[in-house]
Write an enzyme that holds these catalytic residues in place. Structure first.
Site, PDB file in Angstrom:
ATOM      1  N   GLY A 139       0.694  -0.770   5.773  1.00 46.93           N
ATOM      2  CA  GLY A 139       0.954  -1.693   6.865  1.00 46.93           C
ATOM      3  C   GLY A 139      -0.132  -2.708   7.096  1.00 46.93           C
ATOM      4  O   GLY A 139      -0.185  -3.318   8.163  1.00 46.93           O
ATOM      5  N   GLY A 140      -1.045  -2.899   6.140  1.00 48.99           N
ATOM      6  CA  GLY A 140      -2.055  -3.936   6.275  1.00 48.99           C
ATOM      7  C   GLY A 140      -2.839  -3.800   7.571  1.00 48.99           C
ATOM      8  O   GLY A 140      -3.263  -2.709   7.959  1.00 48.99           O
ATOM      9  N   THR A 144       0.871  -1.175   0.000  1.00 47.54           N
ATOM     10  CA  THR A 144       0.000   0.000   0.000  1.00 47.54           C
ATOM     11  C   THR A 144       0.899   1.211   0.000  1.00 47.54           C
ATOM     12  O   THR A 144       2.065   1.129   0.399  1.00 47.54           O
ATOM     13  CB  THR A 144      -0.876  -0.028   1.276  1.00 47.54           C
ATOM     14  OG1 THR A 144      -1.724  -1.161   1.240  1.00 47.54           O
ATOM     15  CG2 THR A 144      -1.698   1.233   1.454  1.00 47.54           C
TER      16      THR A 144
END
Length: 520
Positions: A418-419, A336
């Protein structure tokens, strides 16, 4: 060839100028800064930066992904653009069970949802950008056509993902050169993507959703078995809604409402305030981890698309953490990008855009050069889950932009990747900034992430090697196994922070990335 590997500014630039932009790639930050120098505002800079990242950071973000952004306009209003994609009308639980059994695939054609990013740029621009649409996309088109040096993070991503990329004709043609390892600095030319960007620049976002480009990528995916139709693409529209906000002392923290996990940050910051922990990143770190894990449990059990009956933000803030659920988000890092921008006219944008996993679904549609996300892997096949897949539904989402205001003025613009760890990264960065750290210090400091990727029950904590002993001992004393990773670990996210000062701007970009913070 545009330079994408050398930072263009020193850490923590400070200047009383027209604005500031921070992103994970120096060349992308420069594309945004060029908009500010040309008289544009934070909206123009955010779109230009995001488009450039699609070209030069393609393992993490592309036109075939999703976007969530917060925008603050000069009148003080803050709105959220939720451009997360939906399941196509032909994608049902029954179809997926027939094709895949009881478990959704993590990659491949059935993980692709309708991409929302380009419509997200359009919705963001409607809030008052000053630069022409085509000018915002011009740096990205030029980078794709002329080539951009392969950034270190992308070279690593290619080597990690090589077995998957070799299975896709589109990826083989653009990213792989036989068995030769990906070399940092090698020119990455994406001619088909450049043509796609040129058509979008000339014809607007409609080109990607109902024009010739849309017909090409839909046909390319349909040939591989996708359920996405031209109707799904043409019908897609982002939601523009109020942010989810909460007080923290004399500040207000704003983030994105469900289907995103923004509520998790607000729960953690509320826990810090309510308990009055004197040192949440040190001797009280174990208690902060407990708060993070409780929010993870709420996410696993309750987060989904409120348009289909899932709890709204207020309900998630009030929810009691349920018993442990097997349906955990274990992808801790997440591929991301985050963009943080503020401009002197009072506009500020926190923008998060993503393919989800590295190189998304593992599919590059060759006629358009577009890489497609695998966000559909976030759905559930459990018919009792609020996150069960359904036509037109958005999956639960990790993307979550953040703005902080004080006395109705923007103080911080925060963004990160960072999910599942994004709310934790935001919390750690903001707690350090609130305690007096500069933006560069706050984003560079050692981090810990609760719910380590691959952990069987999601209770372990990933700690960077340089995390101080006091925090380590506090986390261990709270009963959480520690998993040590290298200092400034790429898997602990890339965070970027802009602070709006009375006389200008201060900005910091994460040393875990290849970025730059530029103040103009």
């Amino acid at each position: 060839m545009t330079d994408a590997t050398t930072p263009v500014t020193a850490p923590d630039p400070v200047h009383a100028g027209g604005g500031a932009v921070a992103s994970p790639l120096a060349a992308a930050s420069e594309a945004g800064a060029a908009m500010l120098r040309a008289g544009g505002n934070a909206i123009d800079a955010a779109i230009a930066t995001a488009a450039a990242l699609c070209v030069a950071y393609p393992s993490m973000v592309h036109l075939g992904g999703d976007l969530v952004a917060l925008v603050r306009t000069p009148d003080g209003a803050i709105r959220c653009v939720n451009a997360t994609g939906t399941a196509p009308q032909g994608q049902t639980r029954e179809r997926l069970v027939e094709r895949h059994g009881d478990a959704l695939p993590l990659r491949g054609i059935d993980t692709i949802t309708v991409p929302g990013a380009v419509r997200g740029w359009e919705a963001l621009a409607a809030f008052g950008g000053r630069v022409a649409w085509a000018d915002r996309l011009a740096p990205a088109e030029r980078m794709a056509r002329e080539g951009v040096p392969l950034a270190p993070a992308i070279a690593r991503g290619i080597e990690r993902g090589r077995p998957m990329l070799e299975q896709d004709a589109g990826f083989r043609e653009v990213f792989l050169s036989g068995s030769e390892p990906a070399r940092v600095g090698r020119p990455l030319v994406q001619a088909a993507l450049a043509d796609t960007l040129a058509r979008i620049a000339a014809n607007g976002a409609d080109e990607f959703y109902s024009g010739a480009v849309a017909r090409r990528w839909v046909a390319g995916l349909e040939a591989l078995g996708s359920a996405i139709s031209t109707y799904d693409a043409a019908a897609y529209a982002p939601d523009v809604v109020d942010p989810l906000s909460a007080q923290h002392g004399d500040r207000t923290i704003h983030t994105s409402p469900p289907n995103t996990q923004g509520y998790s940050l607000l729960r953690a910051m509320r826990a810090v305030a309510d308990a009055a922990w004197p040192d949440p990143l040190g001797r009280d770190a174990g208690a902060l981890v407990d708060a993070f894990l409780a929010s993870n449990d709420v996410r696993a059990a309750l987060l989904g698309d409120p348009r289909f009956g899932a709890p709204d933000g207020a309900a998630l803030l009030a929810a009691t953490a349920p018993d442990r659920d097997a349906d955990l988000d274990r992808h801790a890092d997440g591929d991301t990008v985050g963009v943080a921008v503020a401009s002197a006219d009072g506009t500020a944008v926190s923008l998060i855009q993503s393919l989800y996993y590295g190189f998304g679904s593992g599919i590059l549609e060759p006629s358009t050069g577009v890489i497609f996300q695998n966000r559909g892997a976030s759905f559930s096949l459990d018919p009792a889950s609020p996150n069960v897949v359904a036509p037109g539904k958005r999956p639960r989402h990790t993307l979550m932009p953040v703005l902080v205001t004080r006395a109705d003025d923007v103080e911080y613009v925060s963004s990160c990747m960072g999910g599942q760890g994004q709310p934790q990264i935001h919390a750690e960065v903001l707690l350090r900034a609130f305690a007096g750290a500069s933006p560069a210090e706050a984003v560079a400091a050692p981090r810990f992430i609760a719910g380590a990727d691959g952990d069987d029950d999601g209770r372990s904590v990933s700690v960077e090697a340089d995390l101080d002993r006091l925090a380590r001992d506090a986390i261990a004393a709270a009963g959480h196994p520690l998993v040590e990773v290298p200092a400034r670990n790429d898997g602990h996210g890339h965070a970027h922070l802009v602070r709006v000062d009375p006389d200008g701007f201060t900005a910091g970009t994460d040393p875990r990335a290849d970025g730059a913070a530029i103040v103009v």
